[in-house]
Motif scaffolding. Structure first.
Motif, mmCIF file in Angstrom:
data_model
loop_
_atom_site.group_PDB
_atom_site.id
_atom_site.type_symbol
_atom_site.label_atom_id
_atom_site.label_comp_id
_atom_site.label_asym_id
_atom_site.label_seq_id
_atom_site.Cartn_x
_atom_site.Cartn_y
_atom_site.Cartn_z
ATOM 1 N N UNK A 182 20.429 108.686 13.253
ATOM 2 C CA UNK A 182 20.075 108.019 14.744
ATOM 3 C C UNK A 182 20.939 107.856 15.527
ATOM 4 N N UNK A 183 21.157 109.238 15.847
ATOM 5 C CA UNK A 183 22.091 109.433 17.161
ATOM 6 C C UNK A 183 23.544 108.558 16.808
ATOM 7 N N UNK A 184 24.038 107.893 15.872
ATOM 8 C CA UNK A 184 25.144 107.633 15.767
ATOM 9 C C UNK A 184 25.059 105.863 15.988
ATOM 10 N N UNK A 185 24.119 105.612 16.600
ATOM 11 C CA UNK A 185 23.630 103.872 16.258
ATOM 12 C C UNK A 185 23.380 102.961 14.842
ATOM 13 N N UNK A 186 23.207 103.636 13.984
ATOM 14 C CA UNK A 186 22.713 102.857 12.965
ATOM 15 C C UNK A 186 20.937 102.938 12.748
ATOM 16 N N UNK A 187 20.401 102.589 11.534
ATOM 17 C CA UNK A 187 18.726 102.146 11.998
ATOM 18 C C UNK A 187 18.450 101.132 12.502
ATOM 19 N N UNK A 188 17.478 100.966 12.663
ATOM 20 C CA UNK A 188 16.954 99.958 14.101
ATOM 21 C C UNK A 188 16.788 98.691 12.985
ATOM 22 N N UNK A 189 16.181 99.434 11.647
ATOM 23 C CA UNK A 189 15.505 98.330 11.234
ATOM 24 C C UNK A 189 15.338 98.489 9.539
ATOM 25 N N UNK A 190 16.485 98.017 8.581
ATOM 26 C CA UNK A 190 17.068 98.271 7.341
ATOM 27 C C UNK A 190 16.118 97.041 6.187
ATOM 28 N N UNK A 191 14.993 98.128 5.415
ATOM 29 C CA UNK A 191 14.679 97.520 4.148
ATOM 30 C C UNK A 191 15.548 97.592 3.268
ATOM 31 N N UNK A 192 16.131 96.504 2.408
ATOM 32 C CA UNK A 192 16.412 96.180 1.348
ATOM 33 C C UNK A 192 15.222 96.276 0.081
ATOM 34 N N UNK A 193 15.243 97.260 -0.944
ATOM 35 C CA UNK A 193 14.157 97.079 -1.956
ATOM 36 C C UNK A 193 14.930 97.322 -3.210
ATOM 37 N N UNK A 194 16.326 97.147 -3.496
ATOM 38 C CA UNK A 194 16.775 97.273 -4.686
ATOM 39 C C UNK A 194 16.707 96.600 -4.980
ATOM 40 N N UNK B 73 13.552 104.032 14.173
ATOM 41 C CA UNK B 73 14.495 104.707 12.890
ATOM 42 C C UNK B 73 14.536 103.802 11.945
ATOM 43 N N UNK B 74 13.877 103.263 10.898
ATOM 44 C CA UNK B 74 13.844 102.437 9.901
ATOM 45 C C UNK B 74 13.803 103.089 8.316
ATOM 46 N N UNK B 75 15.606 102.759 7.758
ATOM 47 C CA UNK B 75 15.333 102.904 6.337
ATOM 48 C C UNK B 75 15.014 102.123 5.467
ATOM 49 N N UNK B 76 14.820 102.901 3.883
ATOM 50 C CA UNK B 76 15.041 101.676 3.477
ATOM 51 C C UNK B 76 15.221 102.094 2.004
ATOM 52 N N UNK B 77 16.191 101.248 1.734
ATOM 53 C CA UNK B 77 17.607 101.419 0.509
ATOM 54 C C UNK B 77 15.883 101.063 -0.544
ATOM 55 N N UNK B 78 16.043 102.482 -1.438
ATOM 56 C CA UNK B 78 15.028 102.039 -2.932
ATOM 57 C C UNK B 78 13.923 102.397 -2.956
ATOM 58 N N UNK B 79 13.327 103.694 -3.526
ATOM 59 C CA UNK B 79 11.976 103.664 -3.826
ATOM 60 C C UNK B 79 11.457 103.319 -4.832
ATOM 61 N N UNK B 80 11.714 103.302 -5.588
ATOM 62 C CA UNK B 80 10.755 102.478 -6.552
ATOM 63 C C UNK B 80 9.472 101.918 -5.744
ATOM 64 N N UNK B 81 8.464 101.256 -6.814
ATOM 65 C CA UNK B 81 7.392 101.184 -6.441
ATOM 66 C C UNK B 81 7.097 99.786 -4.936
#
Ligand SMILES: [Zn+2]
Ligand SMILES: [Zn+2]
Length: 342
Positions: free
Chosen positions: A227-239, A166-174
């Motif tokens: 994320x079933x209470x665990x948090x994302x496995x991967x976080x991508x910071x794009x901000x 489960x991957x969360x991406x912070x920031x949806x710009x280019x």
């Protein structure tokens, strides 16, 4: 001596760009002559125009997101014959620094990006070494979108994302949009986070299964719920903000991976015990590798990216100086801008 000239967009000093007549490039040994068809503009071009990038000296021709047609090929590269449409990698690699020796030329210590440390592609003709060119069965507009998407693809590769994640991406710009598309393309459950509902809608079309507007409810609760209470496995910071830099290590699951692509403009303070307590992999990601270019091309060839939605404005070459100025004075009004040269 080559006395022939061509048109180019030249940033003469911060805030001032115009179409000028410049010498047409001569074809050096081992390089390929290309007619530029379309160039995409991104935040880094805007930074150059505003004089905010210390690596840019003036006058400078911007442009590093490129679709072009080969004018003159090289005998030893039959796939790169005259008339073939290509996109290209705008980076150089020295072959001798630690990154190059480790097989990671994208992070070359002496990299020169087109339009940043050297003149870019907003000109009628450019020359490039054949190994930087990528021919593909794509439209000119699609070819032009390849490079900006590779940056997010590289971040997903750095995060070793698999379909189990489960991957969360912070920031949806280019850049974030490329990471969302890459995460989805690798089969992961993709969560897009932004403050802007329009960007989140585009993120959904690019493959985000869940969208989170962090102004509407607390980010922490929303991510735990997804994320079933665990948090994302991967976080991508794009901000690139200190707040999102910190939130990435706070929200990621124990033993998760955090990948930073955003450039923070100021120092960031951390609760470093989280690095240890969660045993995190914290990774930087810069530019892109040849395999990232090939992955983006594959995704676009499979028609798995909302190309039409992702491109906001297409202007003619003559209108390019005006759109740079308009974009600079009102950066929120524009999404992806592309300049059509023919
Ligand atoms: Zn760019
Ligand atoms: Zn190097």
């Amino acid at each position: 001596m080559n006395s022939e000239t061509m048109k180019a967009l030249v940033i003469k000093e911060p805030g001032s760009a115009s179409i000028e007549s410049v010498p047409r490039p001569t074809v050096d040994q081992g390089k390929i002559l290309l007619r530029v068809r379309m160039v995409g503009l991104c935040g880094s071009d805007l930074n150059s125009f505003r004089g905010k990038n210390p690596m840019v000296q003036f006058p400078r021709i911007p442009g590093h997101e490129i679709a072009a047609t080969i004018v003159e090929g090289i005998f030893s590269f039959p796939a790169l014959a005259a008339g073939v449409n290509v996109t290209m990698s705008p980076y150089t690699n020295c072959g001798k620094c630690a990154s190059c020796l480790r097989g990671r030329p994208n992070a070359c210590a002496f990299n020169e990006t087109l339009g940043v440390q050297r003149d870019g592609a907003l000109a009628e003709f450019i020359t490039m070494p054949p190994e930087k060119l990528y021919p593909a069965a794509l439209s000119i507009k699609e070819l032009c979108l390849v490079e900006p998407l590779t940056v997010g693809f590289h971040a997903i590769a750095r995060g070793r994302v698999t379909s189990a994640d489960k991957v969360a991406i912070f920031g949806c710009g280019g850049v974030g949009l490329g990471a969302i598309a890459a995460s989805h393309f690798s089969g992961a459950t993709t969560i897009a986070v932004d403050l802007d509902d329009d960007k989140l809608q585009l993120a959904k079309k690019a493959g985000a299964k869940h969208i989170v507007n962090s102004t509407k409810a607390p980010l922490h609760e929303q991510l735990l719920e997804l994320t079933d209470g665990r948090g994302p496995d991967v976080i991508i910071e794009a901000v690139g903000h200190p707040q999102t830099f910190r939130a990435a290590v706070e929200e990621v699951a124990f033993t998760g991976r955090v990948v930073y692509i955003g450039y923070a403009k100021e120092p960031v303070t951390y609760e470093t015990k989280l690095f240890v307590q969660k045993e995190l992999d914290i990774l930087g990601s810069r530019n892109a590798l040849p395999e990232d270019f090939r992955s983006v091309i594959k995704m676009l060839e499979e028609r798995k990216f909302p190309v039409e939605d992702a491109v906001g404005t297409i202007v003619s070459f003559d209108d390019a100086p005006g759109i740079l100025a308009a974009w600079s004075s009102n950066s929120l009004e524009f999404t992806k801008i592309m300049v059509q040269l023919d």
